[in-house]
Design a protein around this motif. Sequence first.
Motif, short mmCIF file in Angstrom:
data_model
loop_
_atom_site.label_atom_id
_atom_site.label_comp_id
_atom_site.label_asym_id
_atom_site.label_seq_id
_atom_site.Cartn_x
_atom_site.Cartn_y
_atom_site.Cartn_z
N THR A 105 0.82 -1.21 0.00
CA THR A 105 0.00 0.00 0.00
C THR A 105 0.86 1.26 0.00
O THR A 105 1.63 1.50 0.94
CB THR A 105 -0.90 0.04 1.26
N ASP A 106 0.73 2.03 -1.05
CA ASP A 106 1.40 3.34 -1.13
C ASP A 106 0.71 4.13 -2.23
O ASP A 106 0.35 3.57 -3.26
CB ASP A 106 2.89 3.17 -1.45
N ASP A 107 0.52 5.42 -2.02
CA ASP A 107 -0.12 6.24 -3.06
C ASP A 107 0.85 6.52 -4.20
O ASP A 107 0.41 6.92 -5.29
CB ASP A 107 -0.69 7.54 -2.47
N SER A 108 2.14 6.31 -3.98
CA SER A 108 3.12 6.49 -5.04
C SER A 108 3.39 5.17 -5.76
O SER A 108 3.79 4.18 -5.14
CB SER A 108 4.42 7.05 -4.46
N LEU A 154 2.60 -0.86 4.46
CA LEU A 154 1.68 0.27 4.54
C LEU A 154 2.42 1.60 4.68
O LEU A 154 3.21 1.79 5.61
CB LEU A 154 0.76 0.05 5.75
N ASP A 155 2.13 2.50 3.75
CA ASP A 155 2.64 3.87 3.79
C ASP A 155 1.80 4.64 4.82
O ASP A 155 0.69 4.21 5.16
CB ASP A 155 2.46 4.46 2.37
N LEU A 156 2.31 5.76 5.33
CA LEU A 156 1.52 6.54 6.29
C LEU A 156 0.77 7.69 5.63
O LEU A 156 -0.42 7.89 5.86
CB LEU A 156 2.42 7.08 7.41
N THR A 157 1.48 8.46 4.80
CA THR A 157 0.86 9.64 4.19
C THR A 157 0.21 9.26 2.85
O THR A 157 0.90 8.96 1.88
CB THR A 157 1.90 10.75 3.97
N MET A 158 -1.13 9.21 2.88
CA MET A 158 -1.89 8.82 1.68
C MET A 158 -3.23 9.55 1.68
O MET A 158 -3.75 9.87 2.75
CB MET A 158 -2.19 7.30 1.69
N PRO A 159 -3.80 9.79 0.50
CA PRO A 159 -5.13 10.41 0.44
C PRO A 159 -6.22 9.41 0.84
O PRO A 159 -5.93 8.22 1.00
CB PRO A 159 -5.26 10.80 -1.04
N LYS A 215 12.13 2.80 7.52
CA LYS A 215 12.30 4.09 6.87
C LYS A 215 12.41 3.87 5.36
O LYS A 215 13.09 2.96 4.91
CB LYS A 215 13.59 4.74 7.40
N LYS A 216 11.70 4.72 4.62
CA LYS A 216 11.76 4.66 3.15
C LYS A 216 13.15 5.06 2.65
O LYS A 216 13.72 6.00 3.18
CB LYS A 216 10.75 5.67 2.56
N PRO A 217 13.67 4.45 1.61
CA PRO A 217 13.16 3.25 0.92
C PRO A 217 13.65 1.98 1.63
O PRO A 217 14.73 1.97 2.21
CB PRO A 217 13.81 3.37 -0.46
#
Length: 121
Positions: free
Chosen positions: A6-9, A53-58, A103-105
């Motif tokens: 899950t990531d918006d990018s 899971l990403d944290l910052t997403m719409p 931490k990304k990436p």
Amino acid sequence: MKILITDDSKMARRMIIKTLKEEIKSDYELFEATNGLEALDLYKKNKPTLVFLDLTMPVMDGFEALAKIKEFDKDANIVIISADIQKTSMDKVRELGAFDFVKKPIDSTKMKQIFAKIQKT
Ligand SMILES: [Mg+2]
């Protein structure tokens, strides 16, 4: 093994998949979500073994998605991958029951550690 990413990018999802493919030894099936709501929906339908899971997403962010997935399945293995490594965020996801925080990436060493930890659950 079913794995949900899950990531918006799209680029971030591709990077996770690339690292995953280098490290995973068993058969796997991938699912991709672009926000927390999609992740929650796909989780309920497929019950993946592992969730990235990403944290910052719409639509729905990672904090809310983490809380809701854990509410649905308290044994869910959810790895947070985020550029946001503030202590408050890390404490919050730990409190919500995240399996790990990266931490990304994500790199292959970390991916290896996650799979080693998953085998023990
Ligand atoms: Mg994001």
